[in-house]
Structure formats: C-alpha cells, structure tokens
Write a protein that holds these residues in place. Structure first.
Motif, short mmCIF file in Angstrom:
data_model
loop_
_atom_site.label_atom_id
_atom_site.label_comp_id
_atom_site.label_asym_id
_atom_site.label_seq_id
_atom_site.Cartn_x
_atom_site.Cartn_y
_atom_site.Cartn_z
N THR A 127 72.80 53.40 35.02
CA THR A 127 73.33 53.13 33.68
C THR A 127 74.51 52.17 33.76
OG1 THR A 127 72.71 55.37 32.99
CG2 THR A 127 74.29 54.21 31.61
N LEU A 128 74.48 51.13 32.94
CA LEU A 128 75.64 50.26 32.78
C LEU A 128 76.55 50.93 31.75
CD1 LEU A 128 73.70 46.86 32.65
CD2 LEU A 128 74.99 47.79 34.59
N ARG A 129 77.47 51.76 32.23
CA ARG A 129 78.20 52.67 31.33
C ARG A 129 79.08 51.93 30.34
NH1 ARG A 129 76.22 57.15 30.95
NH2 ARG A 129 76.64 57.88 33.06
N GLU A 130 79.79 50.89 30.78
CA GLU A 130 80.65 50.18 29.85
C GLU A 130 79.82 49.54 28.74
OE1 GLU A 130 83.06 47.46 32.04
OE2 GLU A 130 84.28 49.05 32.96
N LEU A 131 78.67 48.97 29.11
CA LEU A 131 77.80 48.38 28.11
C LEU A 131 77.22 49.45 27.20
CD1 LEU A 131 76.24 46.03 26.87
CD2 LEU A 131 74.56 46.25 28.71
N GLN A 132 76.84 50.59 27.76
CA GLN A 132 76.33 51.67 26.93
C GLN A 132 77.37 52.11 25.91
OE1 GLN A 132 75.85 55.58 28.64
NE2 GLN A 132 73.98 55.97 27.48
N ASP A 133 78.62 52.24 26.34
CA ASP A 133 79.69 52.64 25.42
C ASP A 133 79.85 51.62 24.29
OD1 ASP A 133 80.15 54.93 26.90
OD2 ASP A 133 81.89 54.11 27.96
N GLN A 134 79.75 50.34 24.63
CA GLN A 134 79.85 49.30 23.60
C GLN A 134 78.69 49.39 22.62
OE1 GLN A 134 79.98 45.61 25.81
NE2 GLN A 134 81.80 46.24 26.96
N LEU A 135 77.49 49.63 23.13
CA LEU A 135 76.32 49.74 22.26
C LEU A 135 76.42 50.96 21.36
CD1 LEU A 135 73.62 48.81 24.93
CD2 LEU A 135 74.30 47.40 22.98
N LYS A 136 76.85 52.09 21.93
CA LYS A 136 77.01 53.31 21.14
C LYS A 136 78.03 53.10 20.01
CE LYS A 136 77.72 56.96 23.67
NZ LYS A 136 78.18 57.74 24.85
N PRO A 168 70.82 50.48 19.97
CA PRO A 168 70.03 51.15 21.01
C PRO A 168 70.64 50.94 22.39
CG PRO A 168 68.61 49.88 19.55
CD PRO A 168 70.02 49.49 19.23
N TRP A 169 70.26 51.83 23.33
CA TRP A 169 70.84 51.83 24.68
C TRP A 169 70.09 50.98 25.69
CZ3 TRP A 169 71.25 57.83 25.70
CH2 TRP A 169 72.15 58.39 24.80
N GLU A 170 68.92 50.42 25.33
CA GLU A 170 68.04 49.86 26.35
C GLU A 170 68.70 48.81 27.24
OE1 GLU A 170 65.28 52.24 24.08
OE2 GLU A 170 66.97 50.95 23.51
N ARG A 171 69.58 48.00 26.71
CA ARG A 171 70.23 46.98 27.54
C ARG A 171 71.04 47.61 28.67
NH1 ARG A 171 73.71 43.71 23.59
NH2 ARG A 171 74.43 42.74 25.53
N ALA A 172 71.50 48.83 28.47
CA ALA A 172 72.29 49.53 29.49
C ALA A 172 71.46 50.44 30.37
CB ALA A 172 73.39 50.35 28.81
N LYS A 173 70.20 50.68 30.01
CA LYS A 173 69.39 51.70 30.68
C LYS A 173 68.04 51.19 31.20
CE LYS A 173 71.41 55.90 29.88
NZ LYS A 173 71.57 56.96 30.90
N ALA A 174 67.55 50.07 30.70
CA ALA A 174 66.16 49.68 30.93
C ALA A 174 66.01 48.39 31.72
CB ALA A 174 65.43 49.56 29.59
#
Length: 222
Positions: free
Chosen positions: A105-114, A119-125
C-alpha cells in the motif's frame, strides 16, 4: 515475472490468474491503528491480475511514489464459480488453496485519496502490489477459522493474528463477496490484515507464516 498459481510442493495449478478481491479493516485493531472506523459490513476493493507477483523472489518496491507499507493477509484460492447467494457449504468447497499475501500500500497516497473521497486503486492496485505465496491445498489447511498468520521483519515480530479475530469470518466473507460480484476459478480473496502494519525498506528480510502450514522467506530488493 509472470505469476502462476502453485501449491507448496511446486506443482502448478491449472487456473488463470484472476482478480484479487480484498477486504479492508477486517481486524478491528488494524482499523483503530490507522484511526479508521470499524466497518459494519465488508469493505471490498479489487487488485487486478497485473498486481500479482510471486512472493519468493526479491520483492521490488515501486519507486518514486512514497513509502510502501506491508499488510500481511491470509489468501484464499478460488477453484469454482460463485455467483449470488450461495450456501456455506458451496462457498467453503470453492476454496481450493490457502496461502499468504502482502497487500502493499502506498499509504501517503491512500490517505490523500481518502481525504478526497476518491477510490483507493492508485494506492493499492499498482503493478507488483500483491506478492502472493504458494498455496496449501484446502484439504491440508484444516479449520479455516482456526488459521493464524505471522510476519517477522529482520527477526522482529511485526504482525500476528488469527482468522478467529476477523470481523467477517472467512466463509461468510466469501459468501458476501459472491453476492456483490461473481468469483471465478483463479480468483484470489485476501481476507484483511491484523494490526502492526508499517513501512518496508530495501534489504528487509521477511519471514511470513501460517504456523504449522506454510512458511515463506523472502526479502525486499536493494
């Protein structure tokens, strides 16, 4: 490297690599450690087949996109189609293998997306976001709800948990997924991560296990 499903004895499983269906926050303590609400129903997302790589070669981390976090999860290999409301017996019978996955997981990117309700896909997929172990045949895995998982990094225990701690148990989770979208032979379900997630670094030595069933040694490429 192209991923191909295998059992722990090295035999190839004649199934295509399908989608990876993931469940977020299936361990309450993991939800709390990231200051997320504990869900009242499974929180589902998908990693594409292109995200899957073998766990045993050195794991290459995506570069230039921020810290990469590990999340260790029990993985289920699906061997029969499941669509709509299925019985517990059919859901469990469709699971033909049990293994381990790293939900990178790209956590910093996930936090920005949230924060943007995106959606989370850029941080997870992204490519390589799902290192996957060989599978123990279901018949050898025993009681699915008694399975445990562990992750050690550089000799230090970072994660441990049991399927009994899952908010939505394994068979109920597979049944729920089938009501939302079809599962096909070759698909993989990863079932959530216990508390203890953190950053991976070049050169880290990883030891992952389902105690008594499966042991995987790998490392992060330098």
């Amino acid at each position: 490297m192209t991923y191909q499903h295998q059992y722990v004895d090295g035999s190839v499983i004649d199934l295509p690599m399908g989608k990876v269906v993931c469940v977020g926050r299936n361990y309450a303590e993991h939800a709390r450690e990231l200051n997320n609400p504990v869900p009242t129903e499974p929180l589902l997302f998908i990693k594409p087949a292109t995200s899957v790589v073998p766990m045993t070669p050195p794991i290459e981390l995506v570069q230039g996109r921020g810290p990469v976090h590990y999340e260790t999860e029990i993985a289920l290999l699906i061997g029969a189609p499941l669509t709509g409301m299925v019985s517990e017996e059919d859901a469990e019978a469709a699971i033909i293998g049990v293994g381990l996955a790293l939900d990178l997981t790209l956590r910093e990117l996930q936090d920005q997306l949230k924060a943007k309700s995106h959606p989370w896909e850029r941080a997870k997929a992204f490519d390589g976001a799902c290192p996957l172990s060989p599978f123990v045949p279901k018949a050898e895995a025993g009681d699915l709800h008694a399975l445990a998982l562990q992750l050690d990094i550089n000799g230090e225990r970072r994660q441990q948990g049991t399927a009994a701690e899952m908010i939505t148990p394994i068979v109920a989770l597979v049944r729920h997924i089938a009501t939302q979208f079809s599962l096909q032979p070759g698909d993989v379900v990863i079932t959530g991560t216990p508390a203890g997630v953190g950053v991976l670094n070049a050169g880290d030595q990883l030891s992952l296990s389902i105690p008594g069933k499966l042991q995987v040694e790998t490392r992060i490429a330098e």
